[in-house]
Design an enzyme around this catalytic site. Sequence first.
Site, short mmCIF file in Angstrom:
data_model
loop_
_atom_site.label_atom_id
_atom_site.label_comp_id
_atom_site.label_asym_id
_atom_site.label_seq_id
_atom_site.Cartn_x
_atom_site.Cartn_y
_atom_site.Cartn_z
CG HIS A 13 -1.87 1.14 1.28
ND1 HIS A 13 -3.21 0.95 1.50
CD2 HIS A 13 -1.72 2.48 1.13
CE1 HIS A 13 -3.84 2.11 1.48
NE2 HIS A 13 -2.95 3.06 1.26
CG HIS A 15 -0.96 7.15 -1.18
ND1 HIS A 15 -2.21 7.27 -1.72
CD2 HIS A 15 -1.12 6.48 0.00
CE1 HIS A 15 -3.11 6.71 -0.92
NE2 HIS A 15 -2.47 6.22 0.13
CG ASN A 41 -5.18 8.58 -3.31
OD1 ASN A 41 -4.15 8.06 -3.71
ND2 ASN A 41 -5.26 9.19 -2.14
CE LYS A 99 -7.95 2.20 -0.39
NZ LYS A 99 -6.86 3.13 -0.15
CG HIS A 136 -9.84 4.75 3.67
ND1 HIS A 136 -8.64 5.41 3.76
CD2 HIS A 136 -10.59 5.20 4.71
CE1 HIS A 136 -8.66 6.23 4.81
NE2 HIS A 136 -9.84 6.13 5.40
CG HIS A 174 -4.74 2.52 5.85
ND1 HIS A 174 -6.07 2.56 6.19
CD2 HIS A 174 -4.65 3.15 4.66
CE1 HIS A 174 -6.73 3.18 5.25
NE2 HIS A 174 -5.89 3.55 4.30
CG LEU A 219 -7.44 11.03 7.77
CD1 LEU A 219 -8.23 11.81 6.72
CD2 LEU A 219 -8.21 10.93 9.07
CG ASP A 247 -1.52 4.97 3.90
OD1 ASP A 247 -1.63 5.27 2.70
OD2 ASP A 247 -2.29 5.41 4.78
CG HIS A 251 0.09 15.41 1.71
ND1 HIS A 251 -0.95 15.62 0.84
CD2 HIS A 251 -0.21 14.27 2.37
CE1 HIS A 251 -1.85 14.66 0.97
NE2 HIS A 251 -1.42 13.81 1.89
CB ALA A 263 -2.35 17.42 3.41
O1 DOR Z 1 -3.21 9.62 5.59
C1 DOR Z 1 -3.60 9.29 4.48
N1 DOR Z 1 -3.10 9.84 3.35
N2 DOR Z 1 -4.56 8.39 4.40
C2 DOR Z 1 -5.13 8.05 3.23
O2 DOR Z 1 -6.03 7.24 3.23
C3 DOR Z 1 -4.75 8.75 1.97
C4 DOR Z 1 -3.41 9.31 2.07
C5 DOR Z 1 -3.08 10.28 0.96
O3 DOR Z 1 -3.36 9.98 -0.21
O4 DOR Z 1 -2.51 11.34 1.24
ZN ZN Z 2 -3.34 5.04 1.59
#
Ligand code: DOR
Ligand code: ZN
Length: 351
Positions: A13, A15, A41, A99, A136, A174, A219, A247, A251, A263
């Site tokens: 998992h 990003h 995403n 997802k 999620h 997560h 999150l 995860d 940002h 964020a």
């Molecule tokens: O903390 C998080 N950031 N939780 C998520 O589910 C998405 C992720 C993000 O894409 O920044």
């Molecule tokens: Zn995630």
Amino acid sequence: MRRLTLTRPDDWHIHLRDGDYLSQTVKDAAARFGRAIVMPNLSPPVVNVQDAERYRTEILQHVPRSFAFEPLMTLYLTPQTVAADIVAAGQSPFIAGCKLYPAGATTNSEAGVSAITQLYPIFEAMQTANLPLLIHGEVTTHSVDIFDREARFIDESLAPLIQQFPELKVVFEHITTQEAAQFVADQGPEVAATITVHHLLYNRTDMLGSGMKPLLFCLPILKRDQHRQALLAAATSGNPAFFLGTDSAPHPRSSKENACGCAAGCYTAHAGIELYAEVFDAAGKLDRLEAFASHFGPDFYGLPRNPDKIVLEEIPWTAPKTLPFGNELLMPLRGGETIAWRLASQSMSSS
Ligand code: DOR
Ligand code: ZN
């Protein structure tokens, strides 16, 4: 000095984002992991095979020559997803799952679904295509307290879904609570969970107790320490239903240090296996790390374990305070602080 040789781990998992951000995120992930499940995403989201293949090609352009990193792509389920999208995904050699984001649950989740039962025909198609569903798991009702959203999701949405689709492979992503760890442990082999390293390292008091720490805001949100302990017990238990998913969610600094809406997301890819080694070692369970990081994920997804190894050394190093992130800066978790384990240079080539 202790050294630890592991089958090369995978990140189930992550990003990676897109565009200029990929040069940092892909370099960090590829140095450690053989494969990664890449979250869809983006803005706009990755909703069909064409989007996923274009995104995969973009990611591969950033893989350093010495690595054989394989991005495993996912589709973002929306109210517009149709069964034909799933059939095509099932036939694509690059797509590993779909997802589910409840609309409004997290970063770039606006395109997700508000009524999960709406997607039942899609889950039916996924079950037939043997495509895992990655969830999620949080309710989004404003009146439900943010610390209760994961536990409520289990009763309201996840348990009925699993009952309805007993053959569907489901990853509860997560997980952050004792309830989630217990729920997954009670299910059969079709249900698994990923556990991040930040949820193993920190609790909500770390985030809020001595000045609010935006870098720890993610999150699902960090919970009480009893939940962190339950996650640690699950991760180190040797139960194959629990495996590594960082995860890692970068940002730019300006979005994290934003007085008006920090964020959500912790960047951990720069130390994506080293931090887990630290946590497992502190728990006296370093011998359980390889199965959690390198065996249980591919076994669940029906993929071979990686053929090569990485080496970790117990040599403290200081993580950089900032990393380049497009035209901005990224503040990685533990930046400027010491991390107890580091990746040895032998790990730098996967060939
Ligand atoms: O903390 C998080 N950031 N939780 C998520 O589910 C998405 C992720 C993000 O894409 O920044
Ligand atoms: Zn995630």
